[in-house]
Design a protein around this motif. Sequence first.
Motif, PDB file in Angstrom:
ATOM      1  N   ALA A  82       0.839  -1.209   0.000  1.00 37.24           N
ATOM      2  CA  ALA A  82       0.000   0.000   0.000  1.00 37.24           C
ATOM      3  C   ALA A  82       0.871   1.254   0.000  1.00 37.24           C
ATOM      4  CB  ALA A  82      -0.939  -0.005   1.204  1.00 37.24           C
ATOM      5  N   ASP A  83       1.946   1.254   0.785  1.00 38.64           N
ATOM      6  CA  ASP A  83       2.830   2.412   0.846  1.00 38.64           C
ATOM      7  C   ASP A  83       3.537   2.627  -0.493  1.00 38.64           C
ATOM      8  OD1 ASP A  83       4.163   4.547   2.494  1.00 38.64           O
ATOM      9  OD2 ASP A  83       5.936   3.377   1.954  1.00 38.64           O
ATOM     10  N   LEU A  84       4.087   1.563  -1.072  1.00 41.13           N
ATOM     11  CA  LEU A  84       4.768   1.686  -2.359  1.00 41.13           C
ATOM     12  C   LEU A  84       3.801   2.100  -3.475  1.00 41.13           C
ATOM     13  CD1 LEU A  84       7.239  -1.325  -2.293  1.00 41.13           C
ATOM     14  CD2 LEU A  84       7.836   1.102  -2.479  1.00 41.13           C
ATOM     15  N   ALA A  85       2.603   1.541  -3.481  1.00 42.05           N
ATOM     16  CA  ALA A  85       1.609   1.900  -4.496  1.00 42.05           C
ATOM     17  C   ALA A  85       1.207   3.370  -4.365  1.00 42.05           C
ATOM     18  CB  ALA A  85       0.385   0.997  -4.386  1.00 42.05           C
ATOM     19  N   GLU A  91       2.499   9.798  -7.492  1.00 41.46           N
ATOM     20  CA  GLU A  91       3.718  10.426  -7.998  1.00 41.46           C
ATOM     21  C   GLU A  91       4.391  11.304  -6.939  1.00 41.46           C
ATOM     22  OE1 GLU A  91       2.830  12.286 -11.779  1.00 41.46           O
ATOM     23  OE2 GLU A  91       2.339  10.352 -12.683  1.00 41.46           O
ATOM     24  N   LEU A  92       4.549  10.719  -5.725  1.00 42.66           N
ATOM     25  CA  LEU A  92       5.218  11.427  -4.645  1.00 42.66           C
ATOM     26  C   LEU A  92       6.707  11.519  -4.946  1.00 42.66           C
ATOM     27  CD1 LEU A  92       3.428   9.779  -1.581  1.00 42.66           C
ATOM     28  CD2 LEU A  92       2.790  11.850  -2.840  1.00 42.66           C
ATOM     29  N   THR A  93       7.342  12.589  -4.506  1.00 44.15           N
ATOM     30  CA  THR A  93       8.762  12.778  -4.765  1.00 44.15           C
ATOM     31  C   THR A  93       9.530  12.841  -3.453  1.00 44.15           C
ATOM     32  OG1 THR A  93       8.521  15.180  -4.806  1.00 44.15           O
ATOM     33  CG2 THR A  93       8.332  14.028  -6.915  1.00 44.15           C
ATOM     34  N   GLY A  94      10.807  12.489  -3.530  1.00 40.16           N
ATOM     35  CA  GLY A  94      11.690  12.582  -2.377  1.00 40.16           C
ATOM     36  C   GLY A  94      11.411  11.575  -1.281  1.00 40.16           C
ATOM     37  N   GLU A  95      10.736  10.495  -1.594  1.00 37.83           N
ATOM     38  CA  GLU A  95      10.364   9.498  -0.585  1.00 37.83           C
ATOM     39  C   GLU A  95      11.518   8.538  -0.314  1.00 37.83           C
ATOM     40  OE1 GLU A  95       7.374   9.351   1.176  1.00 37.83           O
ATOM     41  OE2 GLU A  95       7.073  11.304   0.224  1.00 37.83           O
ATOM     42  N   THR A  96      11.839   8.353   0.954  1.00 38.49           N
ATOM     43  CA  THR A  96      12.865   7.388   1.373  1.00 38.49           C
ATOM     44  C   THR A  96      12.265   6.449   2.408  1.00 38.49           C
ATOM     45  OG1 THR A  96      13.727   8.794   3.138  1.00 38.49           O
ATOM     46  CG2 THR A  96      14.746   9.023   0.958  1.00 38.49           C
ATOM     47  N   THR A 122      18.963   3.135   4.345  1.00 38.63           N
ATOM     48  CA  THR A 122      17.886   3.963   3.811  1.00 38.63           C
ATOM     49  C   THR A 122      18.016   4.017   2.294  1.00 38.63           C
ATOM     50  OG1 THR A 122      17.895   5.289   5.826  1.00 38.63           O
ATOM     51  CG2 THR A 122      16.818   6.254   3.895  1.00 38.63           C
ATOM     52  N   TYR A 123      16.876   3.886   1.614  1.00 39.03           N
ATOM     53  CA  TYR A 123      16.821   3.918   0.156  1.00 39.03           C
ATOM     54  C   TYR A 123      15.819   4.967  -0.318  1.00 39.03           C
ATOM     55  CZ  TYR A 123      19.032  -0.734   0.054  1.00 39.03           C
ATOM     56  OH  TYR A 123      19.888  -1.791   0.200  1.00 39.03           O
ATOM     57  N   SER A 124      16.086   5.563  -1.474  1.00 39.37           N
ATOM     58  CA  SER A 124      15.101   6.382  -2.187  1.00 39.37           C
ATOM     59  C   SER A 124      14.213   5.435  -2.981  1.00 39.37           C
ATOM     60  CB  SER A 124      15.784   7.326  -3.173  1.00 39.37           C
ATOM     61  OG  SER A 124      16.503   8.314  -2.512  1.00 39.37           O
ATOM     62  N   ILE A 125      12.932   5.761  -3.069  1.00 42.58           N
ATOM     63  CA  ILE A 125      12.005   4.964  -3.875  1.00 42.58           C
ATOM     64  C   ILE A 125      11.962   5.557  -5.276  1.00 42.58           C
ATOM     65  CG2 ILE A 125       9.633   4.172  -4.148  1.00 42.58           C
ATOM     66  CD1 ILE A 125       9.321   4.543  -1.091  1.00 42.58           C
ATOM     67  N   LEU A 126      12.264   4.718  -6.277  1.00 46.81           N
ATOM     68  CA  LEU A 126      12.263   5.136  -7.675  1.00 46.81           C
ATOM     69  C   LEU A 126      11.235   4.298  -8.440  1.00 46.81           C
ATOM     70  CD1 LEU A 126      16.137   5.215  -8.225  1.00 46.81           C
ATOM     71  CD2 LEU A 126      14.672   7.081  -7.463  1.00 46.81           C
ATOM     72  N   PRO A 127       9.953   4.726  -8.458  1.00 44.65           N
ATOM     73  CA  PRO A 127       8.922   3.957  -9.167  1.00 44.65           C
ATOM     74  C   PRO A 127       9.222   3.885 -10.658  1.00 44.65           C
ATOM     75  CG  PRO A 127       7.948   5.655  -7.777  1.00 44.65           C
ATOM     76  CD  PRO A 127       9.424   5.929  -7.850  1.00 44.65           C
ATOM     77  N   ASP A 128       8.777   2.805 -11.293  1.00 45.02           N
ATOM     78  CA  ASP A 128       8.999   2.649 -12.726  1.00 45.02           C
ATOM     79  C   ASP A 128       7.680   2.461 -13.465  1.00 45.02           C
ATOM     80  OD1 ASP A 128      10.366   2.374 -15.161  1.00 45.02           O
ATOM     81  OD2 ASP A 128      10.473   0.204 -14.933  1.00 45.02           O
ATOM     82  N   SER A 129       7.020   1.318 -13.261  1.00 45.99           N
ATOM     83  CA  SER A 129       5.796   1.060 -14.022  1.00 45.99           C
ATOM     84  C   SER A 129       4.775   0.314 -13.182  1.00 45.99           C
ATOM     85  CB  SER A 129       6.119   0.264 -15.290  1.00 45.99           C
ATOM     86  OG  SER A 129       6.584  -1.026 -14.956  1.00 45.99           O
ATOM     87  N   SER A 130       3.529   0.370 -13.639  1.00 44.42           N
ATOM     88  CA  SER A 130       2.447  -0.386 -13.000  1.00 44.42           C
ATOM     89  C   SER A 130       1.445  -0.781 -14.073  1.00 44.42           C
ATOM     90  CB  SER A 130       1.761   0.429 -11.904  1.00 44.42           C
ATOM     91  OG  SER A 130       1.158   1.581 -12.448  1.00 44.42           O
ATOM     92  N   ALA A 136      -2.927  -9.974 -12.257  1.00 43.23           N
ATOM     93  CA  ALA A 136      -2.702  -9.195 -11.041  1.00 43.23           C
ATOM     94  C   ALA A 136      -2.208  -7.813 -11.427  1.00 43.23           C
ATOM     95  CB  ALA A 136      -1.660  -9.883 -10.158  1.00 43.23           C
ATOM     96  N   LEU A 137      -2.529  -6.824 -10.604  1.00 40.76           N
ATOM     97  CA  LEU A 137      -1.985  -5.482 -10.789  1.00 40.76           C
ATOM     98  C   LEU A 137      -0.536  -5.530 -10.328  1.00 40.76           C
ATOM     99  CD1 LEU A 137      -2.192  -2.500 -11.471  1.00 40.76           C
ATOM    100  CD2 LEU A 137      -3.206  -2.130  -9.208  1.00 40.76           C
ATOM    101  N   GLN A 138       0.377  -5.315 -11.244  1.00 45.08           N
ATOM    102  CA  GLN A 138       1.802  -5.442 -10.957  1.00 45.08           C
ATOM    103  C   GLN A 138       2.468  -4.070 -10.965  1.00 45.08           C
ATOM    104  OE1 GLN A 138       3.111  -8.078 -14.051  1.00 45.08           O
ATOM    105  NE2 GLN A 138       2.229  -9.881 -13.083  1.00 45.08           N
ATOM    106  N   TYR A 139       3.428  -3.905 -10.059  1.00 49.35           N
ATOM    107  CA  TYR A 139       4.227  -2.689  -9.963  1.00 49.35           C
ATOM    108  C   TYR A 139       5.691  -3.074 -10.073  1.00 49.35           C
ATOM    109  CZ  TYR A 139       0.283   0.000  -8.028  1.00 49.35           C
ATOM    110  OH  TYR A 139      -0.914   0.652  -7.831  1.00 49.35           O
ATOM    111  N   SER A 140       6.508  -2.130 -10.558  1.00 51.06           N
ATOM    112  CA  SER A 140       7.949  -2.350 -10.568  1.00 51.06           C
ATOM    113  C   SER A 140       8.661  -1.019 -10.361  1.00 51.06           C
ATOM    114  CB  SER A 140       8.402  -2.994 -11.879  1.00 51.06           C
ATOM    115  OG  SER A 140       8.214  -2.095 -12.957  1.00 51.06           O
TER     116      SER A 140
END
Length: 171
Positions: A82-85, A91-96, A122-130, A136-140
Amino acid sequence: MEKAKLVRRSQRVAFYGVPVSGSEETPTYNRMEHFTSLTEGKNPITYERQYVDKDSQDSDVTGYGTTLEYGFDHHSDDPVLADLAKVQDDELTGETRDIVVVDFFDKGESKKDDEYVARKRTYSILPDSSGDGTDALQYSGSFSVKTDIVKGYAKVSPDGKTCTFSETVTP
């Protein structure tokens, strides 16, 4: 002499620090379930040079640009997904986020049944595709390193769903 045993991929498990809404308190580290991939790339940074007295080039590792490439099937009622989605869909920015990687095959000095060698960073989240796939609804995307590794121990809950992290062995 003891026979060597194969370490299974399922014995290295990641736990994700889901932020507590409106709070600065330590997040709960939840097991990263339903991931179809979670691949670590070290991406070494090198210093290379050619010396006049050698025919070959020398290369030394001077750092790392570690990433974790991820893919998951979205499931409801999973706080990590849920958090990653939310980060990706809104399209949140600066999320770690902090991620603790636990080696269930290594108890280190602890030797306790619920405590294992772990590494947190600690990592930055860099969304790519969904949206890929038809079932299934897939995210990467990927997580890109923000801090150095902190090596320590994870104390895992009896159900294996959460953990706490400490830089030292629990007394």
